[in-house]
Write an enzyme that holds these catalytic residues in place. Structure first.
Site, PDB file in Angstrom:
ATOM      1  NE  ARG A 175      44.157   5.594   3.078  1.00 53.49           N
ATOM      2  CZ  ARG A 175      45.109   5.630   4.028  1.00 53.49           C
ATOM      3  NH1 ARG A 175      45.140   4.683   4.967  1.00 53.49           N
ATOM      4  NH2 ARG A 175      45.997   6.583   4.042  1.00 53.49           N
ATOM      5  CB  SER A 224      42.310  10.626  -1.752  1.00 51.42           C
ATOM      6  OG  SER A 224      43.207  11.480  -1.078  1.00 51.42           O
ATOM      7  CD  GLU A 294      41.332   6.881  -0.566  1.00 54.79           C
ATOM      8  OE1 GLU A 294      41.212   7.539   0.489  1.00 54.79           O
ATOM      9  OE2 GLU A 294      42.417   6.779  -1.172  1.00 54.79           O
TER      10      GLU A 294
END
Length: 314
Positions: A175, A224, A294
């Site tokens: 990520r 998310s 995130e």
């Protein structure tokens, strides 16, 4: 007393569009947040390069995609917000390669690949946002991520120079990419493999069904909220901490998937951020795990001296 020039007056001439005090809440998925001091929509890559080359070095520049994995604070974003438009959303295919502008929606790239009989990119249909944003955070879902399909990306640096980066040059980790934060992605080359469009469509259907069953896809959400810690699932930690359904103001932890925060209709960005921080604290106290955001949080609070006053519609 000599009048100080406005930010707009200090910026170079462009072929695209410059707007003062432009609303950003309307273009973020949470539907919250203050305005941009100045919003710039470049006409094309050359316009973007020329603008960055001529933009004063002391002016903050922020890039905004479709606002899917983003929380804009209520005081807005000082400086210039750049939003890539239609000129950066074209998609073409050649063999098993897909060439796409950074503003193309991940879903549209997956659909274009299906139409060309290119398999391996179906996972993109499960990721909200644009390809540029996916590059920035090495977005992934349903068994794959950008690092597995990217051939190269082009990006413009803060001085207006154009760069081509291969996969190694992206510095992908989970990520995350190591590309400088002030570089703006403008184009991407992806690779899949030859496949049967009917089978590809079946996989797209499976991903859509899985998302609708497990995620609040029709709610005002940012996707998310927290990165999965190594070997753990963020949603399980949030649930274990008793945060499912937790509310602050108009913000709520989703009952359906508790790694999603929702604007129930009246939330401010401050509500959403406070809820996220409350969840992080409870998870830390309950499990000892420090959750990492995130969702990207940008801008200033409403009470900040830098808060922006809306002046026009984007």
């Amino acid at each position: 007393m000599t009048r100080q020039p406005s930010l707009l007056e200090r910026l170079p001439a462009v072929r695209g569009r410059l707007s003062e005090g432009a609303s950003l809440a309307k273009v973020t998925w949470f539907r919250v947040g203050g305005p941009a001091e100045v919003l710039f929509k470049p006409a094309d890559v050359a316009d973007l390069q020329a603008f960055l080359a001529g933009c004063p070095a002391d002016v903050a520049v922020t890039v905004l995609g479709v606002g899917s994995n983003l929380l804009v604070r209520d005081g807005g974003i000082p400086g210039v917000v750049i939003r890539l438009g239609r000129a950066f959303a074209e998609i073409r295919t050649e063999g098993t390669h897909v060439y796409t502008g950074a503003a193309a929606l991940d879903l549209n790239v997956a659909l274009a690949a299906r139409g060309a009989g290119i398999a391996g990119l179906e996972f993109l249909s499960g990721i909200p946002g644009t390809i540029g944003g996916a590059c920035r955070m090495n977005a992934g879902a349903y068994g794959s991520d950008l690092s597995q399909v990217l051939v190269a990306a082009t990006a413009v640096d803060r001085k207006g120079n154009l760069h081509r980066l291969d996969k190694d040059g992206m510095g992908f980790t989970y990520r995350h990419s190591a590309v400088a934060d002030d570089w703006i992605f403008c184009g991407v080359e992806l690779i899949g493999h030859a496949g049967d469009p009917a089978i590809i469509q079946q996989r797209l259907n499976e991903i859509q069904a899985a998302r609708e069953e497990s995620q609040p896809v029709r709610a005002r959400t940012g996707g998310s909220t927290f990165v999965n810690p190594t070997g753990r699932k963020a949603w399980q930690l949030v649930d274990q901490a008793g945060c499912r359904g937790l509310t602050i103001g108009g913000a709520m932890v989703s009952e359906k998937h508790c790694n999603f925060l929702i604007n129930t209709g009246t939330a401010t960005a401050a509500d959403i951020e406070a809820l996220g921080e409350t969840v992080r604290r409870r998870v830390r106290e309950t499990t000892g795990v420090e959750l990492v955001w995130e969702i990207k949080r940008i801008g200033v609070p409403a009470e900040s001296s830098l808060a922006i006053t809306p002046k026009s519609e984007a």
